[in-house]
Design an enzyme around this catalytic site. Structure first.
Site, short mmCIF file in Angstrom:
data_model
loop_
_atom_site.label_atom_id
_atom_site.label_comp_id
_atom_site.label_asym_id
_atom_site.label_seq_id
_atom_site.Cartn_x
_atom_site.Cartn_y
_atom_site.Cartn_z
N VAL A 11 0.83 -1.20 0.00
CA VAL A 11 0.00 0.00 0.00
C VAL A 11 0.87 1.26 0.00
O VAL A 11 0.62 2.19 -0.76
CB VAL A 11 -0.96 0.00 1.21
CG1 VAL A 11 -1.72 1.32 1.29
CG2 VAL A 11 -1.93 -1.16 1.12
N ARG A 86 -9.76 -8.55 9.64
CA ARG A 86 -8.83 -7.45 9.91
C ARG A 86 -8.52 -7.35 11.40
O ARG A 86 -7.43 -6.91 11.78
CB ARG A 86 -9.42 -6.14 9.40
CG ARG A 86 -9.65 -6.11 7.88
CD ARG A 86 -10.35 -4.82 7.45
NE ARG A 86 -10.59 -4.80 6.01
CZ ARG A 86 -11.74 -5.19 5.44
NH1 ARG A 86 -12.72 -5.63 6.20
NH2 ARG A 86 -11.88 -5.14 4.13
N ASP A 146 -14.77 1.28 0.72
CA ASP A 146 -15.98 0.47 0.56
C ASP A 146 -17.04 1.24 -0.24
O ASP A 146 -17.75 0.66 -1.07
CB ASP A 146 -16.53 0.08 1.92
CG ASP A 146 -15.54 -0.72 2.74
OD1 ASP A 146 -15.18 -1.82 2.32
OD2 ASP A 146 -15.10 -0.21 3.78
N ALA A 148 -16.46 3.50 -2.46
CA ALA A 148 -16.01 3.52 -3.86
C ALA A 148 -16.33 2.19 -4.55
O ALA A 148 -16.77 2.16 -5.71
CB ALA A 148 -14.51 3.80 -3.92
N ARG A 149 -16.12 1.09 -3.84
CA ARG A 149 -16.46 -0.22 -4.40
C ARG A 149 -17.96 -0.32 -4.65
O ARG A 149 -18.40 -0.87 -5.67
CB ARG A 149 -16.00 -1.33 -3.44
CG ARG A 149 -14.49 -1.49 -3.36
CD ARG A 149 -14.08 -2.33 -2.16
NE ARG A 149 -12.64 -2.61 -2.16
CZ ARG A 149 -11.93 -2.95 -1.09
NH1 ARG A 149 -12.53 -3.06 0.09
NH2 ARG A 149 -10.64 -3.19 -1.18
N HIS A 173 -15.24 -0.55 8.86
CA HIS A 173 -14.59 -1.07 7.65
C HIS A 173 -14.43 -2.57 7.87
O HIS A 173 -13.36 -3.07 8.21
CB HIS A 173 -13.24 -0.39 7.45
CG HIS A 173 -12.46 -0.93 6.29
ND1 HIS A 173 -12.98 -1.07 5.02
CD2 HIS A 173 -11.18 -1.38 6.20
CE1 HIS A 173 -12.06 -1.57 4.21
NE2 HIS A 173 -10.96 -1.77 4.91
#
Length: 329
Positions: A11, A86, A146, A148-149, A173
């Site tokens: 990332v 996560r 999320d 954006a997805r 998230h």
């Protein structure tokens, strides 16, 4: 504008590349526990500048030597070979942040923190606590990616460009995130809360794990989401987006840290937005709030107490001021 990226994994490297291509800073510092990796990325990106429009100073650094940044992006995380959720990263990443954040905050007192490291709600709250910064200057990427997805999937179904869709995912998230269909629209026409669109939400919920299962990590979408936040700060755009941050109260939820709709500009978060949620969304909000608070308390307060018992830095300052006034009288 000086930006520091703390952690040069998949990332961090992708984010650095995006910042260079977009020319979002004058000075970019790449920091990593293994400084050799940061040196390699810095050198590679310096070679990239020949094809870019904006000159940028790009350097590598040890994490403890990062100073005077305007923005610090936390991507540092413990290594992991397999991950089911996560939250599994929580204990080790909490220990890592306890080591990193106090010095970073002291060496970069005017910075805005952007937290990408998972579990992002816990890590954002911990960064807020350890730094002593205002909550408006400690932002977790949270459900921005999320959302954006979600818009990307809705775009295919609606045959409308995703940038023209207004649809947010809020909360955790993670598995207890929720869509806000009551305010989802395209060209002022409401996007219907129906079974096909609900199934899209399930796809969004699993999207990160699907990518992780296929290639062993995620990087492009989350790095691009971070670039959106950084751009809003750099250009003082006052963009609306869902981000994770600590708040004393939001829509009746007290003292918590998860993704809510906010306005972002040069000072960080300039405004909390407070949409009217329908009953289903209110129930989802209560569920995600309870879950996130439980995760924060379990990972950060294992010996008892909890988020509700803690004073924020602002509250501490008010308490101290009141004590000083009392002493003077």
């Amino acid at each position: 504008m000086k930006i520091g990226i703390i952690g040069m994994g998949h990332v961090g490297s992708t984010l650095a590349y995006g910042l260079v291509l977009k020319g979002l800073c004058k000075h970019l510092v790449l920091a990593n526990r293994n400084v050799t990796k940061a040196q390699g990325d810095a050198l590679d990106l310096q070679h990239t500048l020949s094809f870019c429009e904006h000159p940028i100073i790009i350097e590598s650094s040890r994490i403890e030597e990062v100073t005077a940044c305007d923005i610090l992006i936390m991507t540092a995380s413990v290594p992991f070979a397999a991950m089911k959720s996560r939250i599994e990263l929580g204990p080790a990443n909490v220990a890592l942040f306890k080591e990193l954040i106090p010095d970073l905050a002291a060496n970069n007192p005017d910075a805005i923190f952007i937290v990408i490291t998972n579990p992002v709600e816990v890590m954002t709250y911990l960064t807020y606590r350890l730094s002593g910064f205002s909550a408006s200057k400690v932002l977790g990427i949270g459900t921005l990616v999320d959302s954006a997805r979600f818009r990307s999937l809705l775009s295919r179904m609606e045959q409308i460009h995703p940038a023209d869709l207004r649809a947010y995912i809020l909360g955790e998230h993670g598995p207890h995130q929720f869509p806000v269909f009551s305010h989802a629209s395209a060209g002022s026409e409401q996007i219907v809360d129906n079974l096909p669109n609900r199934l899209l939400c399930e796809t969004v919920n699993n999207a990160g794990h699907e990518v992780y299962g296929l290639k062993g990590h995620t990087n492009y979408a989350i790095a691009t989401a971070a670039c959106e936040v950084i751009q809003a700060i750099v250009y003082d755009d006052h963009r609306t987006m869902p981000l994770s941050l600590y708040f004393n109260e939001w829509l009746g939820i007290k003292k918590n840290c998860f993704s809510i709709p906010v306005v972002v500009g040069r000072a960080g978060v300039t405004r909390y937005l407070r949409p009217d949620l329908n009953l289903l969304e209110q129930q989802a909000l209560a569920t995600t709030a309870a879950l996130v608070k439980a995760n924060i308390n379990r990972l950060l307060y294992p010996d008892g107490g909890g988020l509700d018992d803690e004073e924020s830095p602002m509250e501490q300052e008010s308490t101290q001021s009141a004590r000083r006034r009392t002493a003077c009288t």
